[in-house]
Design a protein around this motif. Sequence first.
Motif, mmCIF file in Angstrom:
data_model
loop_
_atom_site.group_PDB
_atom_site.id
_atom_site.type_symbol
_atom_site.label_atom_id
_atom_site.label_comp_id
_atom_site.label_asym_id
_atom_site.label_seq_id
_atom_site.Cartn_x
_atom_site.Cartn_y
_atom_site.Cartn_z
ATOM 1 N N GLU A 5 -43.259 22.078 -13.548
ATOM 2 C CA GLU A 5 -43.079 21.728 -12.404
ATOM 3 C C GLU A 5 -44.098 21.703 -10.971
ATOM 4 O O GLU A 5 -45.327 22.328 -11.747
ATOM 5 C CB GLU A 5 -41.928 22.840 -12.106
ATOM 6 N N PHE A 6 -44.543 21.249 -10.538
ATOM 7 C CA PHE A 6 -45.187 20.987 -9.563
ATOM 8 C C PHE A 6 -45.303 21.546 -8.056
ATOM 9 O O PHE A 6 -44.010 21.867 -7.775
ATOM 10 C CB PHE A 6 -45.821 20.052 -9.196
ATOM 11 N N SER A 7 -45.731 22.349 -7.633
ATOM 12 C CA SER A 7 -45.374 22.806 -6.201
ATOM 13 C C SER A 7 -46.617 21.759 -5.456
ATOM 14 O O SER A 7 -47.527 21.540 -5.128
ATOM 15 C CB SER A 7 -45.788 24.312 -5.711
ATOM 16 N N LEU A 8 -45.928 21.466 -3.660
ATOM 17 C CA LEU A 8 -47.116 20.856 -3.259
ATOM 18 C C LEU A 8 -47.417 21.504 -2.169
ATOM 19 O O LEU A 8 -47.530 22.584 -1.479
ATOM 20 C CB LEU A 8 -45.478 19.438 -1.605
ATOM 21 N N ILE A 9 -48.860 21.001 -1.558
ATOM 22 C CA ILE A 9 -50.193 21.867 -0.752
ATOM 23 C C ILE A 9 -50.796 21.390 0.042
ATOM 24 O O ILE A 9 -50.152 20.296 -0.391
ATOM 25 C CB ILE A 9 -51.220 22.788 -1.971
ATOM 26 N N SER A 10 -51.353 22.191 0.584
ATOM 27 C CA SER A 10 -51.867 21.800 1.926
ATOM 28 C C SER A 10 -53.624 22.081 2.415
ATOM 29 O O SER A 10 -53.611 22.984 3.193
ATOM 30 C CB SER A 10 -50.972 21.198 3.299
ATOM 31 N N PRO A 11 -54.074 21.710 0.972
ATOM 32 C CA PRO A 11 -55.466 22.658 1.469
ATOM 33 C C PRO A 11 -55.899 21.913 2.397
ATOM 34 O O PRO A 11 -56.108 21.350 2.563
ATOM 35 C CB PRO A 11 -55.907 22.552 -0.314
ATOM 36 N N VAL A 12 -57.455 22.948 3.013
ATOM 37 C CA VAL A 12 -57.792 22.606 3.839
ATOM 38 C C VAL A 12 -59.511 22.070 3.079
ATOM 39 O O VAL A 12 -60.079 22.890 2.235
ATOM 40 C CB VAL A 12 -58.324 23.594 4.428
ATOM 41 N N ILE A 13 -59.538 20.645 3.380
ATOM 42 C CA ILE A 13 -60.926 20.519 2.314
ATOM 43 C C ILE A 13 -61.872 19.866 2.886
ATOM 44 O O ILE A 13 -61.690 19.108 3.932
ATOM 45 C CB ILE A 13 -60.101 18.685 0.883
ATOM 46 N N THR A 84 -54.430 20.357 -10.328
ATOM 47 C CA THR A 84 -52.579 20.333 -11.447
ATOM 48 C C THR A 84 -53.419 20.458 -12.173
ATOM 49 O O THR A 84 -52.039 21.225 -12.622
ATOM 50 C CB THR A 84 -53.695 18.690 -12.211
ATOM 51 N N LYS A 85 -53.991 21.057 -13.108
ATOM 52 C CA LYS A 85 -54.321 22.677 -13.588
ATOM 53 C C LYS A 85 -53.053 24.044 -13.363
ATOM 54 O O LYS A 85 -53.453 24.771 -14.038
ATOM 55 C CB LYS A 85 -55.556 23.824 -13.918
ATOM 56 N N LEU A 86 -53.788 23.859 -12.146
ATOM 57 C CA LEU A 86 -52.942 25.502 -11.251
ATOM 58 C C LEU A 86 -51.273 25.432 -10.621
ATOM 59 O O LEU A 86 -50.379 26.172 -10.192
ATOM 60 C CB LEU A 86 -53.869 25.260 -10.644
ATOM 61 N N GLY A 87 -50.842 23.667 -11.373
ATOM 62 C CA GLY A 87 -49.416 23.689 -11.260
ATOM 63 C C GLY A 87 -49.136 23.332 -9.882
ATOM 64 O O GLY A 87 -47.935 22.910 -9.028
ATOM 65 N N LYS A 88 -50.201 22.836 -8.867
ATOM 66 C CA LYS A 88 -50.522 21.891 -7.340
ATOM 67 C C LYS A 88 -50.709 20.358 -7.182
ATOM 68 O O LYS A 88 -51.345 19.973 -8.306
ATOM 69 C CB LYS A 88 -51.855 22.947 -7.003
ATOM 70 N N TYR A 89 -49.427 20.482 -6.159
ATOM 71 C CA TYR A 89 -50.084 19.004 -6.228
ATOM 72 C C TYR A 89 -50.053 18.391 -4.710
ATOM 73 O O TYR A 89 -49.554 18.966 -4.245
ATOM 74 C CB TYR A 89 -48.668 18.091 -6.648
ATOM 75 N N TRP A 90 -51.458 17.603 -4.207
ATOM 76 C CA TRP A 90 -51.564 16.991 -2.868
ATOM 77 C C TRP A 90 -51.405 15.904 -2.865
ATOM 78 O O TRP A 90 -51.135 14.770 -2.944
ATOM 79 C CB TRP A 90 -53.085 17.507 -3.111
ATOM 80 N N LYS A 91 -50.517 15.924 -2.266
ATOM 81 C CA LYS A 91 -49.706 14.464 -0.980
ATOM 82 C C LYS A 91 -50.641 13.707 -0.640
ATOM 83 O O LYS A 91 -51.358 14.248 0.449
ATOM 84 C CB LYS A 91 -48.177 14.871 -0.598
#
Length: 408
Positions: A5-13, A84-91
């Motif tokens: 399972e992946f959690s959606l993130i909104s990082p400041v890139i 992805t390694k941390l189970g995170k996903y950036w849409k």
Amino acid sequence: MQLKEFSLISPVIESSHVFKAIETAIPIEVIEQTIGNTEVREERKRKLPSSLVVCLVIAMSLWSNDSMASVLKNLVNGLSREWTKLGKYWKVPNSASISEARQRLGSRVMSRLFERVARPQATNQTPGAFLGGLRVMAVDGTVLDVPDSKANARVFGYPASRRGTRAAFPKVRVVILIEAGTHLIVDALMCPYRIGERVRAKKLLRSVSEGMLLMWDRGLHSYAMVQATLATRCDYLGRVPANVKFSVEKVLDDGSYLSWIHPDGKSKKKGATKIAVRVIEYTIDTEQGKHSYRLITSKLDIALFPALLLANEYHQRWEVENTIDELKTHLLGRKTPIRSLKPREVVQEIYGWLLGHYAVRYLMFTAAQQAGISPLRLGFTGTLKVIRRAIGDFQDIQPEELPFFSPS
């Protein structure tokens, strides 16, 4: 087997996360300073901050055949692998969001960034970059098709066509100044198609100076060009059209001769007077026949600059044609090179394109310098492929792991 399972993130890139691979060519701090100086920094955090949009506009030229969303995916590929390694996903934002972000950024940031970054880089050890102690420069122009939108047509215009017909695309004219020994574009200007190359080429003289030798083709020849070049204390070597005549004042020992170039009517009204020039005439025999050349130059000393030396050097002017080919064929490679439907975004995109080319050529220069060879011996397309891979790979690596690629 169940997928993780992946959690959606909104990082400041930020650009510092993205452009590690090419920060020697386009320093991260310069991107940030330019954004700050042009007052486009956001008051609130956005999914597409200005620094990331700057990187995206440059990356549009590196992945020219991909959609905007795909370019953005490629641009943050290394970061995505870590998430992805941390189970995170950036849409990835949709195309409408990307367009809005580009509109917020505008074109001034990209033009000023190019002005701050683009510089001649050749040293005395760079093969073919200097002639008699003068840095060899060349100026030329080209035209680019832009999408056939009403806004682009109104601003840039169409080329002439037969009565009752219209050209397929509006065109934007781009004039560039390059360092011949490195193919680095150090200045550029763009304008509507109807404005001629001579007008814009003369404005590029803002970036030449004493210690340079500027070369141009016969289409850019004029009294005004000669006068303006000398005003910068830059020397010149230019080809002259066949219909321009020169009187022979004195024949020199190397076969060249001294003459005068006289002011045009407009210059004469402003008080301009004739200028001494040296004329070099020669013919090249090829399988296709004989080709005659006539050059003028400000270098009057035949001991330091004999006619044969200057005639041979003039043909290095074709390096500017090769640079244009790199831009239009190898870097962009699109049927319609420019994507943008609005003039301001066209200008923004072209400056991103120029910055992309500068980054590739700068890294080729530094690699060639370390190897002790001419940067023109390296393959542009091969280097571009390496940079595409490196952008993602460098996002996986910590700064202390990059001893050979530090900006210093």
